[in-house]
Every structure is written in structure tokens, then in C-alpha cells.
Design an enzyme around this catalytic site. Structure first.
Site, PDB file in Angstrom:
ATOM      1  N   HIS A   1       0.855  -1.187   0.000  1.00  0.00           N
ATOM      2  CA  HIS A   1       0.000   0.000   0.000  1.00  0.00           C
ATOM      3  C   HIS A   1       0.885   1.230   0.000  1.00  0.00           C
ATOM      4  O   HIS A   1       1.912   1.274   0.666  1.00  0.00           O
ATOM      5  CB  HIS A   1      -0.928   0.021   1.219  1.00  0.00           C
ATOM      6  CG  HIS A   1      -2.131   0.916   1.022  1.00  0.00           C
ATOM      7  ND1 HIS A   1      -3.322   0.466   0.522  1.00  0.00           N
ATOM      8  CD2 HIS A   1      -2.298   2.238   1.234  1.00  0.00           C
ATOM      9  CE1 HIS A   1      -4.189   1.469   0.452  1.00  0.00           C
ATOM     10  NE2 HIS A   1      -3.586   2.566   0.880  1.00  0.00           N
TER      11      HIS A   1
ATOM     12  N   ASP B   1     -13.703   3.218   7.478  1.00  0.00           N
ATOM     13  CA  ASP B   1     -12.779   3.949   6.601  1.00  0.00           C
ATOM     14  C   ASP B   1     -13.521   4.523   5.400  1.00  0.00           C
ATOM     15  O   ASP B   1     -13.182   5.607   4.921  1.00  0.00           O
ATOM     16  CB  ASP B   1     -11.628   3.048   6.130  1.00  0.00           C
ATOM     17  CG  ASP B   1     -10.594   3.842   5.336  1.00  0.00           C
ATOM     18  OD1 ASP B   1     -10.091   4.846   5.879  1.00  0.00           O
ATOM     19  OD2 ASP B   1     -10.318   3.502   4.174  1.00  0.00           O
TER      20      ASP B   1
ATOM     21  N   ARG C   1     -12.562  13.026   5.215  1.00  0.00           N
ATOM     22  CA  ARG C   1     -11.237  13.669   5.274  1.00  0.00           C
ATOM     23  C   ARG C   1     -10.931  14.360   3.950  1.00  0.00           C
ATOM     24  O   ARG C   1     -10.363  15.449   3.911  1.00  0.00           O
ATOM     25  CB  ARG C   1     -10.150  12.630   5.579  1.00  0.00           C
ATOM     26  CG  ARG C   1     -10.144  12.199   7.043  1.00  0.00           C
ATOM     27  CD  ARG C   1      -9.278  10.976   7.236  1.00  0.00           C
ATOM     28  NE  ARG C   1      -7.913  11.200   6.854  1.00  0.00           N
ATOM     29  CZ  ARG C   1      -7.142  10.273   6.259  1.00  0.00           C
ATOM     30  NH1 ARG C   1      -7.606   9.080   5.981  1.00  0.00           N
ATOM     31  NH2 ARG C   1      -5.902  10.558   5.946  1.00  0.00           N
TER      32      ARG C   1
ATOM     33  N   SER D   1      -6.202   4.717   8.553  1.00  0.00           N
ATOM     34  CA  SER D   1      -6.954   4.480   7.318  1.00  0.00           C
ATOM     35  C   SER D   1      -6.321   3.348   6.512  1.00  0.00           C
ATOM     36  O   SER D   1      -6.999   2.412   6.070  1.00  0.00           O
ATOM     37  CB  SER D   1      -6.973   5.783   6.497  1.00  0.00           C
ATOM     38  OG  SER D   1      -7.374   5.543   5.180  1.00  0.00           O
TER      39      SER D   1
ATOM     40  N   LYS E   1      -7.590  -1.156   6.552  1.00  0.00           N
ATOM     41  CA  LYS E   1      -7.925  -1.923   5.346  1.00  0.00           C
ATOM     42  C   LYS E   1      -7.011  -3.129   5.208  1.00  0.00           C
ATOM     43  O   LYS E   1      -7.437  -4.223   4.867  1.00  0.00           O
ATOM     44  CB  LYS E   1      -7.775  -1.046   4.098  1.00  0.00           C
ATOM     45  CG  LYS E   1      -8.761   0.101   4.027  1.00  0.00           C
ATOM     46  CD  LYS E   1      -8.744   0.778   2.679  1.00  0.00           C
ATOM     47  CE  LYS E   1      -7.681   1.823   2.486  1.00  0.00           C
ATOM     48  NZ  LYS E   1      -7.922   3.119   3.079  1.00  0.00           N
TER      49      LYS E   1
HETATM   50  N1  URA Z   1      -4.309   5.885   1.456  1.00  0.00           N
HETATM   51  C1  URA Z   1      -5.322   5.541   2.295  1.00  0.00           C
HETATM   52  O1  URA Z   1      -5.931   4.491   2.132  1.00  0.00           O
HETATM   53  N2  URA Z   1      -5.618   6.374   3.315  1.00  0.00           N
HETATM   54  C2  URA Z   1      -4.943   7.519   3.529  1.00  0.00           C
HETATM   55  O2  URA Z   1      -5.263   8.211   4.478  1.00  0.00           O
HETATM   56  C3  URA Z   1      -3.901   7.885   2.666  1.00  0.00           C
HETATM   57  C4  URA Z   1      -3.600   7.041   1.615  1.00  0.00           C
END
Ligand code: URA
Length: 466
Positions: free
Chosen positions: A94, A173, A180, A195, A199
Site C-alpha cells: 500500500h 474507513d 477527510r 486508514s 484496510k
Molecule cells: N491511502 C489511504 O488508504 N488512506 C490515507 O489516508 C492515505 C492514503
């Protein structure tokens, strides 16, 4: 204490108290955070109160304990996906978000082709950065909102699947991420950590590689801030039981030559097909490095370097391309568009030429990200559709010498009016110089559990000695 006293019900919680506590610099405990996250997920807390709390958290910051509690509560806000029965090690990557960052389309099939399962839960465009899901949905028919059963079936068949958060998967989220984006509260280490990791932890991964961006296009631009975020995420994920490594990588200019939706998927397929445009070399290299780590953490290579070599082979022999196309088809996408040169059909196109001669010295990559968003590739308001064909193709990189009049970038949108603001931003965001800039390494630093914990200790000690 009498048993009747210990059995007394906990005092009820009220969102207004949690907002005021955070506003005044206090720290919420795990029960209070869980109350807030549950209320976000089931939408019982109104979005104005959530937005006020997010702004207070953004301005005051979250402690390590609050960040950990928020991450776990968000992870637990919905169903979880247990990939153990896939019979393979599950590893994901990620990124903290950048401009032109399309490595997911390369690393997922590269790792899958090397025997690693990649269950990837991704996001939409956020702030100035593009969204993996918006880009994939530029492929006609591609579905990102799969049920858990469909997700599992695609993973079993193709080794990789990329889907969105849903009402049942990390619903907190889904709500907080969109809020956000609308309230200017993205660039907070604790909120980013929770966040992303909620996930990733909900996907039941065995291991995770994090691509933490630093430089002018990152949410946290300064090296010390992005290093803190990397250490925070590694320590939080490791404490939750997931082996995690973070690479701190350069986002001082867009990654690869394209930034938008369809054009980013097309550039990725170009590389998966073995083409090597000079403008995509950084994207190819970073994707191989990240995939090498995934293959190593997935137990398919003894070291990240031998993982890199396996990934390179999967790129050369076409197995990664086949894995990508298999995933696209399994998620309803039409792969024939990759052979249709007329598919990319923006309503308006504009070439921006260099207004002086010189070396491209620096780029304000965040501004370039906003330029991309304003072509229509991103959204101004939640729920708005994005234009699959909008975006910007960059023809030069930092350090390149250009002559006045040479094409710098091609802009795409549905109509010429949408190109005016992006062109103006671009002209402010690209800086020229008579001398070349210093070369910046693609990977600055690597954090493992030990180095992340040591880094956090140093940060906490330095803060307490002030
Ligand atoms: N990617 C995400 O999933 N969340 C964030 O806050 C920033 C990047």
C-alpha cells in the site's frame, strides 16, 4: 470496592464530549475511540460531528496509543477476510499516495505470478492524489465493489484481486476517508496510519510492504515527517501481528509519464507488455523493488533482491501480464480495449510547451496532482463521477534539459474549458534552472520492526526533552 460498584454500567459517551476533549489537546481512550468508530461505521454520528473531531485530531495530533486504538477499531468495524485457506501466503503493498503512482497494477500481478496471494483493498482519489479504484474503473466493465465471496473467487483463480472498502468491509474507513477528503484533514500521520492499516489488517494479510512517499508530492513532504509516518505504520502493524516493512520513496515528481485514470492503467500495461519508455523507468524500477519485497515476504524468495530477480523474470516471460488480464476479466473488465488505439478518446487535448530553455530543476508535485484532478480525473465533491480519459501525460523529468517550445506535457479533458486551470497550475509548478538538480534516490530508507520502534523511541524522547 464492592461487587455492586464494579458492576455499575459504564458512563454513557457523547460525541460532543469527545470533540471537546480532542479540541483541547486531550487523548481519547480505546473505549471512546471505539464509540466514535462504531458511530462512523453505522452512520449514527452525524458527519458534521465526525468532521469536527477529524479537524481537532488533525490539529492536535494523535498519540501512539490513540493511533493504535483507532487502527484496530476501524479494522474491526466490519467483516474481515481470512485468506488463510487460499493455501498461499497473503502479502499486499500500500502506498501513502502520490501523483502518477500506479505501482499496484504492476506489483499485484508480479507477486501473483510468483505464487503470492494479493488481496488488495484500495481507495479512491484522495486530496491531490489519484485513486487506484478510479483508475481501474476506467477499464469498461471493471467492478471494484465485489462481495467477499466474489473477492475470494477472483483470488483463487488469479492470485490477485483489487477491490474497494464496502458497507461490510472496513465501513468506518469508507465514511472517514470520504470526509477527510472533503474537510482538508488528510495530511495527518495518525489518520493516514489508521486508514491504511485498517484496510490492510482487515484483509488478514501475512505480510505487508508499505510505500511511504516523501517529497513535494507526498501528503507529508518533509523527510522527517514521512519517516515518522513510516515508523508509525510499521510499529502499529507489527503490534497487530502483521509482518511489515516500509520503504521511504521519492515523490518529488510524478511516477512514470502519466497521471490520470485510463492513461495510468495503459502505461502499466505497456510495461507489463515489456515496453520500456524512458519516462517509465522509475515506475518500472520501483514496482520491481516493491514486488521483490512482496515475493520475499511471501516466502517465494530468500531475499528481496532474489525476489526482484523473480519479478523481473515474470515481467519478461509475460506471466505478470497474463495474471493482470486474468484479474481484469474475472472482475468484469474488457481487456480488448488494451488493443484498441482509439479507446483513449478525451474530448479535448492540449500540448503545453516549455516557455524557456533549461534544465527541469524541480516540480511542485502536489500542485501537479491538483492540476490532474481539475482536468476531471479526480472529483471536487464526494460521489461525483470522474472522467476516465482525463489527466496529464508528462514528457520530461527532473534533470532533463529542454529547449524553449519543446512539449512538456499533454493535457486531456472532456472540453477545452477544463484545461485552462490545469495549464495555469502546470506553468507555476515546473521550475527551470541553467544547471541540473542533484539526483534524488528512488528509495531513501527502509524501516523494519526494529528500526521503526527505535525511530519512534527517538522521536518521543526528543519531544519530551523539549
Ligand atoms: N491511502 C489511504 O488508504 N488512506 C490515507 O489516508 C492515505 C492514503
Amino acid at each position: 470496592m464492592s461487587s455492586s460498584a464494579s458492576a455499575s454500567p459504564p458512563t454513557p459517551l457523547h460525541m460532543i464530549d469527545l470533540i471537546r476533549m480532542k479540541r483541547d489537546g486531550g487523548a481519547l481512550n480505546a473505549r471512546e475511540i471505539s464509540f466514535l468508530v462504531t458511530g462512523a461505521a453505522n452512520e449514527s454520528i452525524p458527519s458534521d460531528q465526525l468532521a469536527a473531531w477529524l479537524m481537532a485530531a488533525f490539529l492536535r495530533g494523535l498519540s501512539l496509543d490513540e493511533t493504535r486504538a483507532l487502527t484496530l477499531a476501524m479494522r474491526d468495524s466490519g467483516e474481515k477476510f481470512p485468506p488463510a485457506y487460499l493455501g498461499k501466503t497473503a502479502v499486499d503493498k500500500h502506498s501513502t499516495g502520490g501523483v502518477g503512482d500506479k505501482t499496484s497494477f504492476l506489483v499485484a500481478p508480479l507477486a501473483a505470478a510468483c505464487g503470492v496471494a494479493v488481496p488488495m483493498i484500495s481507495g479512491r482519489a484522495l486530496g491531490h492524489t489519484g485513486g487506484t479504484l478510479d483508475k481501474l474503473e476506467a477499464i469498461p466493465g471493471f467492478r471494484t465493489a465485489l462481495t467477499l465471496q466474489e473477492f475470494e473467487a477472483v483470488l483463487m483463480k488469479c492470485g490477485a484481486s483489487i477491490i474497494s472498502q464496502t458497507k461490510s468491509l472496513v465501513p468506518a474507513d469508507r465514511v472517514l476517508y470520504a470526509l477527510r477528503d472533503r474537510t482538508g484533514t488528510v495530511e495527518s500521520p495518525g489518520l493516514i496510519c489508521a486508514s491504511i492499516l485498517s484496510k490492510k489488517l482487515a484483509a488478514g494479510l501475512d505480510a505487508l510492504i508499505l510505500d511511504v512517499k516523501t517529497g513535494s508530492g507526498a501528503f507529508l513532504r518533509k523527510p522527517e515527517d514521512s519517516a515518522y509516518l513510516a515508523a508509525l505504520m510499521v510499529a502499529t502493524a507489527e503490534a497487530a501481528g502483521t509482518r511489515t516493512v516500509a520503504l521511504l520513496t521519492d515523490m518529488g515528481q510524478p511516477l512514470g509519464h502519466s497521471a490520470g485514470n485510463w492513461i495510468e492503467v495503459a502505461e502499466s500495461v505497456e510495461l507489463l507488455r515489456g515496453q520500456r519508455p524512458a519516462q517509465s523507468e522509475d515506475l518500472r524500477e520501483l514496482s520491481l523493488i516493491l514486488a521483490g519485497w512482496m515475493i520475499h515476504l511471501g516466502g517465494q524468495a530468500a531475499t528481496p533482491e532474489s525476489g526482484y530477480a523473480r519479478a523481473e523474470k515474470a515481467l519478461a516471460d509475460g506471466s505478470a501480464l497474463r495474471a493482470f488480464f486474468a484479474m481484469v476479466e474475472a472482475q468484469g473488465g474488457d481487456v480488448s480495449v488494451f488493443d484498441n488505439p482509439n479507446f483513449h478518446s478525451p474530448g479535448a487535448t492540449k500540448i503545453v510547451k516549455a516557455w524557456v530553455s533549461g534544465f527541469i530543476f524541480a516540480m511542485d508535485t502536489t500542485a501537479l496532482g491538483w492540476a490532474v484532478q481539475r482536468t476531471g480525473a479526480g472529483r471536487e465533491k464526494a460521489g461525483m463521477p470522474v472522467d476516465p480519459h482525463a489527466g496529464i501525460d508528462f514528457h520530461t523529468r527532473c534533470g532533463t534539459h529542454v529547449e524553449k517550445g519543446q512539449p512538456l506535457a499533454t493535457l486531456y479533458a472532456t472540453n477545452p474549458a477544463l484545461l485552462v486551470e490545469p495549464e495555469a497550475i502546470l506553468k507555476q509548478a515546473i521550475h527551470f534552472s541553467p544547471t541540473p538538480p542533484q539526483k534524488v534516490p528512488l528509495v531513501n530508507r527502509i524501516f523494519t520492526r526494529e528500526s521503526a520502534e527505535a525511530h519512534l523511541r527517538d522521536v518521543v524522547n526528543a519531544a519530551s526533552s523539549h
